[in-house]
Enzyme design. Structure first.
Site, short mmCIF file in Angstrom:
data_model
loop_
_atom_site.label_atom_id
_atom_site.label_comp_id
_atom_site.label_asym_id
_atom_site.label_seq_id
_atom_site.Cartn_x
_atom_site.Cartn_y
_atom_site.Cartn_z
N LYS A 81 9.86 10.05 -10.96
CA LYS A 81 10.09 8.61 -10.94
C LYS A 81 10.37 8.12 -12.35
CE LYS A 81 7.79 4.35 -9.32
NZ LYS A 81 6.52 3.78 -8.77
N SER A 156 7.15 1.16 -4.44
CA SER A 156 8.22 1.11 -5.39
C SER A 156 8.84 2.48 -5.69
CB SER A 156 7.73 0.51 -6.71
OG SER A 156 6.76 1.35 -7.30
N SER A 180 2.49 2.22 -3.92
CA SER A 180 3.84 2.69 -4.23
C SER A 180 4.10 4.18 -4.05
CB SER A 180 4.21 2.32 -5.66
OG SER A 180 4.64 0.99 -5.70
N1 GLN Z 1 4.12 -3.22 -3.45
C1 GLN Z 1 3.10 -3.41 -4.41
C2 GLN Z 1 3.57 -4.35 -5.50
O1 GLN Z 1 4.66 -4.79 -5.38
C3 GLN Z 1 2.65 -2.10 -4.99
C4 GLN Z 1 3.50 -1.61 -6.09
C5 GLN Z 1 2.97 -0.34 -6.71
O2 GLN Z 1 2.08 0.31 -6.19
N2 GLN Z 1 3.49 -0.04 -7.87
O3 GLN Z 1 2.89 -4.64 -6.41
#
Ligand code: GLN
Length: 489
Positions: A81, A156, A180
């Site tokens: 990532k 994400s 994420s």
């Molecule tokens: N969807 C969550 C957010 O937007 C989690 C994102 C993540 O775990 N980086 O914050």
């Protein structure tokens, strides 16, 4: 026809490479041509390191021949990532503000995979600074769900999940602040693990919300998940929150029975909000666990209804502080339009960050501002303790907790982009886990009628990844369906 090495799991590839059945180079070329074939449709990668991957594979082959190298991931092609620092290529968090940024060092997890003999294929797409649940907030491109190209891959870490699901990498590394890793794993039909906070070093992970962030693997099966966790876990003097506990051999969790194990079902998670098809699949999975000898008990997590509010206060507060360093001076983008210093800060940040990141910085600055700090941030910290307590109490009644990973399967591209609140609400089953700092694993438990994967989430006690992997492995070997491969066309 050449053998489709890209279809194999990491442990199968490693065994084939170390057993002399194939060279690391041939495996790597097989993945690179797979990427060439399908990535124009899936768009999982933002950067592919073709030449570097081939010369690295040759180096591994030579070391196996000359030194008898036996790394745990020898010859295994892996994607990373774009939130993790790598000396190779760029590290941009898929943000305009970091476009062209090169890290002078590797993240600890990257170093550890390298020492184990991994081959890095490149960096994967993500929501800008890991803020989002669909990868649509990337400043670079849209990633598509390999099971249906009109759907999001989740986020994400959507690029990481899609790269594994589409057989464009044997495994991947992602980060999980509020789901994420687990949510995109669920959307794309792979295994994703967020370890206990402190289990894996965060050194070299570009910070979003430092008290919630953890790094973890995406894999095709549970055995690979154990293998990857064992490789990246452990104390690192460069991250003082990484814990000095011995790293068990997680592969010991495999091929064990789960007779008598107590599986908790949280009442608050099985309400009307949970979609019918997802509920059906989760209940089926719970019945399979029962058949394997587990005992299902109901548990209570009474503060669940506050989790989303608490998470979006704490994560925005921490993000507003962490992202202050992107100021047009020290890294990346500087607005060419500025005529004085104040404007330089202002324009560089407003042009460099996308709308979701700006929204979070503004929210986070607000909840930390004097006069509002007590009402929002401090209150949220107190409720966070209650949420953590809920889990500690629930784990007096059970050994693992079983939940859906997400209330719905993957949604259509564009379906939620106009309504950030809808997007936030879809995090309901994953964010408490980060607030409580416990480990969580998502794995496929079936498909909807429309052919999209559904994710089962398993939660464990602090530092008890072993039990999670044991249950996950037992379920995987008895779930009665084959995940197969997405028909990308
Ligand atoms: N969807 C969550 C957010 O937007 C989690 C994102 C993540 O775990 N980086 O914050």
């Amino acid at each position: 026809m050449a053998k489709e090495w890209f279809r194999l799991t990491a442990h199968e590839i490693r065994d084939a490479v170390l057993g002399g059945a194939v060279s690391a180079e041939e495996v790597t070329r097989s993945f690179l041509s797979r990427i060439e074939q399908v990535d124009s449709k899936v768009c999982a990668y933002v950067d592919v390191w073709r030449d570097a991957a081939i010369s690295r594979a040759r180096e591994i082959d030579a070391r196996i021949r000359k030194e008898g190298f036996r790394g745990a991931l020898a010859g295994v092609p892996i994607s990373i990532k774009d939130v993790l620092c790598t000396k190779q290529g760029y590290t941009t968090c898929c943000s305009k503000i970091l476009r062209g940024y090169r890290s002078p060092f590797d993240a600890t997890v990257v170093e550890r995979l390298w020492e184990a003999g991994a081959i890095f294929l490149g960096k994967t797409n993500m929501d800008e600074f890991a803020m989002g649940s669909s990868t649509e907030n990337s400043a670079v491109q849209l990633t598509r769900n390999p099971w249906n190209l009109d759907y999001v891959p989740g986020g994400s870490s959507g690029g990481s999940a899609a790269s594994v699901a589409a057989d464009e990498a044997a495994c991947s590394l992602g980060s999980d602040t509020g789901g994420s890793i687990r949510q995109p794993a669920a959307c794309c039909g792979c295994v994703g693990l967020k370890p206990t906070y402190g289990r894996v070093s965060r050194y070299g992970l570009v910070a979003f919300a430092s008290s919630l962030d953890q790094i973890g693997p995406f894999t095709k099966d549970v055995e690979d998940c154990a293998l990857m966790l064992g490789t990246i876990a452990g104390r690192d003097p460069r991250d003082s929150t990484s814990v000095d506990l011995p790293v068990p051999d997680y592969c010991q969790a495999l091929n064990k029975d789960i007779k008598g194990l107590r599986v908790g079902m949280p009442r608050e998670y099985f309400t009307e909000a949970l979609g019918g098809e997802v509920r059906e699949k989760i209940e089926e999975a719970i019945r399979s666990l029962e058949k394997l000898g587990a005992e299902v008990v109901e548990v209570r997590l009474p503060h669940t209804e506050y989790a989303i509010a608490v998470y979006y206060i704490i994560c925005t507060a921490e993000a507003s502080a962490n992202l202050a360093r992107f100021d047009g001076v020290r890294y990346g983008y500087r607005s060419p339009r500025a005529t004085d210093m104040r404007q330089m800060y202002h324009l560089s940040r407003s042009e460099g960050f996308g709308p979701e990141v700006r929204r979070r910085i503004i929210l986070g600055t607000y909840v930390l501002s004097s006069g509002y700090y007590d009402a929002y941030y401090l209150k949220a910290q107190k409720v966070r303790s209650l949420i953590r307590q809920d889990f500690v109490k629930a784990f007096e009644m059970c050994d693992v907790i079983v939940t859906p990973t997400s209330p719905t399967p993957a949604f259509r591209i564009g379906e939620k982009t106009d309504d950030p609140l809808q997007m936030y609400l879809s995090d309901i089953y994953t964010i408490s886990v980060n607030l409580a700092a416990i480990p969580g694993l998502s794995m496929p438990c079936g498909f909807t009628k429309g052919g999209l994967p559904v994710g089962l989430q398993l939660l464990g006690k602090h530092f008890d990844e072993m039990t999670l992997l044991r249950v996950a492995d037992a379920y995987e070997k008895n779930r009665g369906f084959d995940i197969g491969h997405p028909p990308i066309n």
